[in-house]
Scaffold this active site. Structure first.
Site, short mmCIF file in Angstrom:
data_model
loop_
_atom_site.label_atom_id
_atom_site.label_comp_id
_atom_site.label_asym_id
_atom_site.label_seq_id
_atom_site.Cartn_x
_atom_site.Cartn_y
_atom_site.Cartn_z
N TYR A 20 34.62 47.59 39.87
CA TYR A 20 34.15 46.19 39.95
C TYR A 20 33.73 45.83 41.37
O TYR A 20 32.58 45.43 41.62
CB TYR A 20 35.27 45.27 39.43
N ASP A 40 33.30 58.41 43.24
CA ASP A 40 34.19 57.81 42.23
C ASP A 40 34.53 58.87 41.19
O ASP A 40 33.75 59.81 40.99
CB ASP A 40 33.49 56.61 41.56
N ASP A 59 37.43 63.03 42.88
CA ASP A 59 38.57 62.28 43.38
C ASP A 59 38.53 62.25 44.92
O ASP A 59 38.07 63.20 45.53
CB ASP A 59 39.84 62.99 42.90
N ALA A 83 41.20 52.74 44.33
CA ALA A 83 42.65 52.53 44.28
C ALA A 83 43.07 52.20 42.86
O ALA A 83 42.26 51.80 42.03
CB ALA A 83 43.05 51.36 45.19
N TYR A 149 52.46 47.88 43.69
CA TYR A 149 51.05 47.84 44.11
C TYR A 149 50.94 47.37 45.56
O TYR A 149 50.33 48.02 46.42
CB TYR A 149 50.26 46.92 43.16
N HIS A 197 42.94 40.41 34.36
CA HIS A 197 42.64 39.33 35.32
C HIS A 197 42.27 38.03 34.61
O HIS A 197 41.70 38.05 33.52
CB HIS A 197 41.52 39.77 36.26
N PHE A 215 50.72 33.27 31.48
CA PHE A 215 52.00 33.92 31.78
C PHE A 215 52.89 33.01 32.61
O PHE A 215 52.96 33.13 33.83
CB PHE A 215 51.76 35.27 32.46
N ARG A 228 46.21 30.39 42.49
CA ARG A 228 45.58 31.53 43.18
C ARG A 228 44.34 31.05 43.93
O ARG A 228 43.71 30.05 43.55
CB ARG A 228 45.17 32.62 42.17
N ARG A 290 54.79 37.18 34.01
CA ARG A 290 54.69 38.61 34.28
C ARG A 290 55.63 38.96 35.44
O ARG A 290 55.77 38.16 36.37
CB ARG A 290 53.26 38.98 34.73
N1 UFG Z 1 47.11 35.28 34.14
C1 UFG Z 1 47.35 34.71 32.92
N2 UFG Z 1 46.73 35.23 31.83
C2 UFG Z 1 45.88 36.29 31.89
C3 UFG Z 1 45.65 36.86 33.16
C4 UFG Z 1 46.28 36.33 34.27
O1 UFG Z 1 48.12 33.76 32.80
O2 UFG Z 1 45.34 36.73 30.86
C5 UFG Z 1 47.75 34.71 35.31
C6 UFG Z 1 48.61 35.68 36.10
O3 UFG Z 1 49.91 35.74 35.58
C7 UFG Z 1 48.52 35.10 37.50
C8 UFG Z 1 47.11 34.49 37.56
O4 UFG Z 1 46.72 34.30 36.21
O5 UFG Z 1 49.44 34.07 37.64
C9 UFG Z 1 46.10 35.40 38.22
O6 UFG Z 1 46.23 36.69 37.63
P1 UFG Z 1 45.22 37.88 37.93
O7 UFG Z 1 45.69 39.04 37.12
O8 UFG Z 1 43.82 37.43 37.72
O9 UFG Z 1 45.38 38.14 39.47
P2 UFG Z 1 46.72 38.43 40.31
O10 UFG Z 1 46.96 37.21 41.15
O11 UFG Z 1 47.83 38.93 39.49
O12 UFG Z 1 46.27 39.65 41.21
C10 UFG Z 1 45.03 39.65 41.90
C11 UFG Z 1 44.63 41.07 42.16
C12 UFG Z 1 45.60 41.70 43.11
C13 UFG Z 1 45.79 40.85 44.32
C14 UFG Z 1 46.13 39.44 43.98
C15 UFG Z 1 46.17 38.63 45.22
O13 UFG Z 1 44.59 41.80 40.96
O14 UFG Z 1 45.09 42.93 43.49
O15 UFG Z 1 45.14 38.94 43.10
O16 UFG Z 1 46.12 37.28 45.01
F1 UFG Z 1 46.80 41.32 45.06
#
Ligand code: UFG
Length: 331
Positions: A20, A40, A59, A83, A149, A197, A215, A228, A290
């Site tokens: 991405y 990649d 790799d 990664a 991670y 995401h 979540f 976020r 989560r």
């Molecule tokens: N979430 C939901 N439902 C979903 C997906 C996500 O509720 O279907 C929530 C997650 O629990 C979290 C928020 O939405 O609270 C954002 O989740 P993401 O998975 O979109 O992103 P994260 O914050 O978990 O992680 C991302 C990147 C990481 C990075 C982080 C830094 O994947 O690599 O942002 O802010 F470290």
């Protein structure tokens, strides 16, 4: 008498170029006039091929092949995006994350150094900070990851910083907050398998007419859902371009930067924005939190602004959601 001056095209190798973030960087750097060499384990999609000067399907730790590739192309710099990057997966398989994000990344770095690569930019993450002590998060905030991670990204940052301080390579580190959005031409977009995401899942819930899972709604935030800092992938690409241009000119002294907007949205606010901007209903269900999810992550980006002259230009929710929506609709 006329002297012919040889013109050099700038060049960069991008690992994870089919992913991405790497694919958006590939297109962006090519449009800025660079020759981009991709690497990649996944073949590039057809839309990406003509932005790549060459591509190595292997790799990062396949040292003989990588050595040969670097010797043939001699890129002026490397952007290391490849990664494993899913928080929940890292909790389930920590050893896999250690192997890929630390051991193999280290082997790749050694290959770069022995190939005399001058400049190395590393895609790190806000996950290195863990649960923040204060908001917005500055780069000197203590790093205390709450999941494997973030832990593996922190370890590789330390390996790279030592090489930088020993003057073996000129290194820059970007800590991304929540990358999102898609290419303005809708050629490239965000697709992970499985998708975890938030933004793509909001869009998929609309397109597939399935409820979005939220979540947790008991976090200590304004509405109980996680907050976020969402940053458009083209803003990320532009920051890397600005840093690479500086690094090609000089050794970096201040070399760690957060990439975020200094603002944040809760999950419910994202849903509300999606409903208004895309004029679609988003159905959702509240699920358990989560593991390893901090309540709030918001960046300070003052360093990137001061040192690189970078500021987010495309990270408003309208641009994020409409670009992501346009790409998803074409799939
Ligand atoms: N979430 C939901 N439902 C979903 C997906 C996500 O509720 O279907 C929530 C997650 O629990 C979290 C928020 O939405 O609270 C954002 O989740 P993401 O998975 O979109 O992103 P994260 O914050 O978990 O992680 C991302 C990147 C990481 C990075 C982080 C830094 O994947 O690599 O942002 O802010 F470290």
């Amino acid at each position: 008498m006329l002297y012919k001056r040889k013109m050099y095209t700038k060049s960069v190798l991008i690992t994870g170029s089919s992913g991405y973030i790497g694919s958006h960087f590939t297109k962006y750097f090519t449009q800025k006039g660079y020759h981009v060499f991709g690497l990649d384990v996944v073949e590039p999609k057809k839309e990406l091929r003509h932005y790549l000067k060459d591509f190595l399907h292997t790799d990062i730790a396949d040292t003989p092949l990588v050595l040969d590739y670097l010797a043939r192309h001699k890129p002026m710099g490397v952007i290391h995006c490849a990664a494993k990057a899913l928080v929940a997966e890292s909790v389930a398989f920590p050893q896999m994350y250690e192997d890929y994000n630390v051991t193999r990344a280290n082997a790749f770095l050694e290959t770069c150094i022995s190939s005399s690569i001058a400049n190395f930019i590393f895609s790190s993450t806000a996950a290195v900070y863990g649960e923040p002590l204060h908001i917005p998060i500055k780069e000197d905030h203590p790093r205390s990851p709450v999941n494997p991670y973030g832990e593996t990204k922190k370890k590789f940052e330390d390996i790279l910083l030592k090489k930088h301080h020993d003057k073996e390579i000129n290194a820059g580190i970007f800590r991304y907050f929540n990358a999102c959005g898609a290419d303005f031409d809708a050629e490239l977009g965000e697709c992970h398998e499985p998708e975890t995401h938030l933004i793509p899942n909001v869009i998929k819930s609309i397109l597939e007419e399935k409820p979005l899972h939220i979540f947790g709604n008991q976090f200590s935030t304004r509405d109980g859902t996680c907050v976020r800092d969402y940053i458009h992938v083209i803003d990320l690409a532009h920051s890397h371009y600005l840093l690479m241009e500086q690094m090609i000119q000089s050794q970096m002294t201040d070399n760690i930067f957060n990439l975020g907007t200094e603002g944040g949205y809760s999950i419910l606010e994202i849903i509300d924005a999606a409903q208004k901007i895309l004029t679609k209903k988003v159905h959702f269900e509240i699920k358990n939190p989560r593991p390893g999810d901090p309540a709030t992550l918001i960046a300070s980006h003052q360093k990137a602004k001061t040192v690189l002259g970078w500021e987010p230009q495309w990270s408003d929710l309208e641009t994020i959601l409409t670009t992501a929506w346009a790409w998803h609709q074409k799939q």
